[in-house]
Write an enzyme that holds these catalytic residues in place. Structure first.
Site, PDB file in Angstrom:
ATOM      1  N   HIS A 139     -23.609 -55.022 -33.944  1.00 17.82           N
ATOM      2  CA  HIS A 139     -24.398 -55.631 -35.155  1.00 17.82           C
ATOM      3  C   HIS A 139     -25.599 -56.205 -34.658  1.00 17.82           C
ATOM      4  O   HIS A 139     -26.797 -55.628 -35.092  1.00 17.82           O
ATOM      5  CB  HIS A 139     -23.563 -56.581 -35.805  1.00 17.82           C
ATOM      6  N   GLU A 140     -25.639 -56.963 -33.641  1.00 18.64           N
ATOM      7  CA  GLU A 140     -26.783 -57.475 -32.857  1.00 18.64           C
ATOM      8  C   GLU A 140     -27.516 -56.568 -32.157  1.00 18.64           C
ATOM      9  O   GLU A 140     -28.747 -56.628 -32.192  1.00 18.64           O
ATOM     10  CB  GLU A 140     -26.518 -58.504 -32.015  1.00 18.64           C
ATOM     11  N   HIS A 144     -29.718 -54.823 -34.549  1.00 18.61           N
ATOM     12  CA  HIS A 144     -31.047 -55.540 -35.224  1.00 18.61           C
ATOM     13  C   HIS A 144     -32.025 -55.225 -34.054  1.00 18.61           C
ATOM     14  O   HIS A 144     -33.293 -55.314 -34.334  1.00 18.61           O
ATOM     15  CB  HIS A 144     -30.552 -56.888 -35.100  1.00 18.61           C
TER      16      HIS A 144
END
Length: 223
Positions: free
Chosen positions: A28-29, A32
């Site tokens: 997820h990170e 980003h």
């Protein structure tokens, strides 16, 4: 006092949850950070966040919340939108990249679970190993679907709120930033008190099974 009563998951499933959580948060990170980097923002990369190492991304409170409430968060990736040539396009795409990566991860592991089962490979393993693999896959699928939905909720500091913030006019965005601290306070109240069951409960109880069933509907004719 039964310590296990404080946890959302049975104690014997905690190792599976930790593994699934580490993978989900890291992807997820990273999504980003990578998307921001591709749009010209090196902030996350310069701070060592352009990595799949889960230890770099884990947030203590957000991780604990996974075990207590069934949802949580990682350390937010720093994004400097002044680097973007077109913030109206880049901003929402950077924000949505994280939740979408979780949905993709859930879909990929659902596909491989179907593949392992459909081709009979699970039958060649011992019952203990097959059960362990099945548990790991199911936790990865479930947690990634939960994080996909949870992060799209319109509460600060979640991605859903950032997407709205990037799409509204500048004067509205300024007001949202001004009152954001109160939104975070409200979100924390919902997250750590039983009130959250009335807000988040219906969402997760409906949306998680719906998305999981939809993935099975899409994949079942292919295997």
């Amino acid at each position: 006092m039964d310590v296990s009563s404080f946890f959302r998951y049975p104690l014997e499933q905690i190792p599976y949850v930790l593994l699934a959580l580490s993978l989900a948060f890291a992807v997820h990170e990273f999504a980003h950070a990578y998307t921001a980097y591709r749009f010209g923002d090196p902030t996350a990369a310069n701070q060592g966040r352009l990595t799949l190492n889960p230890l770099v991304h884990l947030d203590l409170v957000g991780t604990i919340m996974i075990f207590l409430a069934g949802f949580g968060w990682a350390r937010p990736v720093p994004v400097n939108r002044f680097y973007f040539k077109n913030p109206r396009v880049a901003g929402p795409l950077v924000s949505v990249a994280g939740p979408v990566s979780n949905l993709m991860l859930a879909f990929i592991f659902t596909f491989f679970l179907y593949l392992l089962t459909g081709l009979g490979w699970m039958d060649t393993l011992s019952e203990r190993i097959a059960l362990m693999i099945n548990q790991i896959f199911l936790h990865i699928i479930h947690l990634n679907v939960v994080l996909f939905i949870f992060n799209l909720l319109p509460f600060p500091p979640l991605d859903g709120y950032r997407i709205i913030e990037d799409l509204v006019p500048n004067d509205t965005r300024a007001k949202m930033v001004q009152y954001e601290q109160y939104g975070i306070f409200l979100f924390l109240i919902l997250a750590i008190t039983p009130l959250g069951e009335y807000v988040f409960g219906p969402i997760f109880n409906t949306a998680v099974p719906f998305i999981t069933d939809l993935m099975h509907v899409v994949l079942s004719p292919l295997l």
